[in-house]
Design an enzyme around this catalytic site. Structure first.
Site, PDB file in Angstrom:
ATOM      1  N   ARG A 132      20.202   4.264  -3.996  1.00 17.79           N
ATOM      2  CA  ARG A 132      20.781   5.278  -4.969  1.00 17.79           C
ATOM      3  C   ARG A 132      20.321   6.655  -4.677  1.00 17.79           C
ATOM      4  O   ARG A 132      21.171   7.453  -5.045  1.00 17.79           O
ATOM      5  CB  ARG A 132      20.349   4.793  -6.359  1.00 17.79           C
ATOM      6  CG  ARG A 132      19.349   4.945  -6.870  1.00 17.79           C
ATOM      7  CD  ARG A 132      18.852   4.030  -8.087  1.00 17.79           C
ATOM      8  NE  ARG A 132      18.855   2.541  -7.862  1.00 17.79           N
ATOM      9  CZ  ARG A 132      18.814   1.771  -8.804  1.00 17.79           C
ATOM     10  NH1 ARG A 132      18.459   1.925 -10.000  1.00 17.79           N
ATOM     11  NH2 ARG A 132      18.788   0.214  -8.345  1.00 17.79           N
ATOM     12  N   LYS A 148       8.320  -4.781  -0.635  1.00 12.45           N
ATOM     13  CA  LYS A 148       9.079  -6.016  -1.046  1.00 12.45           C
ATOM     14  C   LYS A 148       8.131  -7.292  -0.398  1.00 12.45           C
ATOM     15  O   LYS A 148       7.422  -7.052   0.627  1.00 12.45           O
ATOM     16  CB  LYS A 148      10.415  -6.166  -0.034  1.00 12.45           C
ATOM     17  CG  LYS A 148      11.439  -5.104  -0.575  1.00 12.45           C
ATOM     18  CD  LYS A 148      12.859  -5.460   0.345  1.00 12.45           C
ATOM     19  CE  LYS A 148      13.784  -4.558  -0.049  1.00 12.45           C
ATOM     20  NZ  LYS A 148      14.609  -4.889  -1.461  1.00 12.45           N
TER      21      LYS A 148
END
Length: 486
Positions: free
Chosen positions: A333, A259
């Protein structure tokens, strides 16, 4: 200190319309409160305050707060109960003014809804300052009068639940590691005889063949933990439970798909899903809700290292499906895939998972509401009705086959962890990915990325991690437990 409510006049005569507690106090001080309010100019607007000193020896400082219209109720356009929201906001503002005066105790006017007043007080006063030497004075809010003490206590429990989630999310990632998170929740549940907490280690996770979860965890020096909570509040311990699943990434660097450094510190709250579902179970236990709840939280960090997932790697989930990891920052996920497979072991009445899953959810709804993707209209209705009462709103999002095709069209594996059109419908493709690991007919995925933190949107929460939608999950569980009884 004392916080009293006043309604904005329905008529234009400018007379202050006090609550019943305000009326009683005004009689106690021989009408001085009304007289002062009329001298102070136009009636108080919603959420605005006036402070008076020396009116009564027991209450050196009295804050009067504007509650808006007395007739405010469910607002169809806003999808919430406006009257309750007005009370939460007004009480929070009043309590903070008392706190600024460094008065250690404040009595709060129930304002016609003691639960909402308690939520406003307890949520409004909360602030994470554990690690500062200079702390704000602690203020204890109490109910003014005794008429609605049961509803007040319920509001305190609801708000304390959300504050627990805020505490866990706000704490630095070196203080809330996977094991520290699990131990903190265990300690909160220690006093309840009908709760069992299992803190599962990496070796257990390996025997469960949770390859997707382990692939994320292996990039960090912090060992993963699978937290499993059993709250047995139902009349029969064999009754089908409600299963809550929460994403527990205690720090998310993005892994190899790193990120940007700007704002990365907020990723200490990437375990918001785990924080809210575990806090909801702590609250359910405190309220002694008559239903069985199981909480599952896969906890780990997502870090870049020589052992970390690489883009293009293929991992195998608990149900045997292979997953191509095209972006290591779509890690939540992967944890949830394995936890959802495991959730199917419990013959659940419903499986509800919560996760700060996608930036796309924040783009879609901002901080107005939690996005809900569900295969069950029954489940949606319960969540939606709960959120109208709590003011912590939910909004239904699509689970179309259109999105499923985008995650199953994958060159190397059964599914890809990102949609093939990259950014398009990112929250929807993430939900479609999770659906590949669900066979239960009542399942809901709550994407809470947009409601993770609060700047100034929710006036009764200070700036910082929001702990949303803990109260909606509690209210949802309470409604489900009433369903069981009827």
């Amino acid at each position: 200190g004392l916080v009293l409510g006043v309604y904005s006049g329905e008529k234009d005569d400018g007379a202050a319309q006090l609550t019943s507690a305000g009326d009683a106090f005004d009689r106690l001080v021989s009408g001085k409160l009304r007289a002062l309010l009329s001298l102070c100019g136009p009636p108080l607007k919603k959420g605005k305050t006036r402070m008076f000193h020396g009116l009564h020896q027991d209450f050196p400082s009295v804050v009067v707060v504007g509650l808006g219209k007395k007739t405010a109720g469910i607002n169809e356009q806003e999808n919430w109960n406006e009257g309750k929201e007005n009370i939460r906001t007004a009480v929070a503002v009043g309590c903070r003014q008392i706190q600024d005066l460094e008065i250690p105790c404040v009595e709060v006017d129930p304002c016609g809804d003691a639960q909402a007043a308690a939520e406003g007080a307890v949520l409004g006063l909360h602030e994470y300052n554990e690690l500062k030497q200079k702390k704000k004075p602690v203020v204890t809010p109490q109910l003014h009068g005794s008429a609605e003490s049961e509803a007040w206590q319920k509001g305190v429990f609801y708000a304390e639940g959300q504050n627990l989630a805020r505490y866990l999310m706000e704490a630095p990632a070196n203080y809330i590691t996977p094991i520290k998170f699990a131990e903190h929740i265990e300690q909160k549940l220690r006093s309840f005889s009908n709760v069992k907490v299992h803190i599962r280690s990496e070796s257990w996770i390996t025997t469960q063949e949770m390859g997707a979860f382990l692939s994320v965890a292996k990039g960090s020096a912090e060992p993963p933990i699978f937290l499993e909570i059993h709250y047995l509040g139902g009349a029969n311990t064999d009754d089908s439970p409600l299963v809550f699943v929460g994403k527990g990434v205690t720090f998310d660097s993005g892994g190899i798909s790193l990120k940007p450094s700007s704002g990365m510190d907020a990723m200490r709250a990437d375990m918001g899903g785990a924080a809210t579902v575990c806090s909801a179970i702590v609250t359910a236990a405190a309220l002694n809700l008559p239903l069985n709840i199981i909480g599952l939280a896969p906890l780990c960090e997502n870090m870049p290292s020589g052992k970390a997932n690489k883009p293009g790697d293929v991992v195998r989930a608990k149900n045997g499906k292979t997953i191509q990891v095209d972006n290591t920052d779509a890690e939540g996920r992967l944890l949830l895939a394995d936890a959802l497979c495991y959730a199917h072991n419990f013959n659940a009445r419903a499986i509800v998972n919560a996760a700060t899953l996608t930036g796309a959810m924040d783009v879609a709804l901002g901080s107005a509401a939690t996005g809900v993707f569900t295969n069950s209209s029954w489940l949606w209705t319960h969540l939606y009705e709960a959120s109208i009462l709590t003011g912590d709103r939910v909004w239904r999002m699509p689970l179309f086959e259109h999105y499923t095709k985008q995650v199953t069209d994958c060159p190397l594996a059964d599914v890809s962890n990102i949609g093939k059109y990259s950014r398009a419908g990112g929250a929807c493709t993430a939900a479609a990915f999770l659906k590949e690991f669900v066979t239960a007919s009542h399942w809901a995925h709550l994407d809470i990325a947009g409601v993770m933190s609060n700047k100034d949107e929710v006036p009764y929460l200070r700036k910082g991690m929001a702990g949303r939608p803990t109260r909606t999950l509690v209210e949802f569980a309470a409604r489900l437990s009433q369903d069981s009884h009827n």
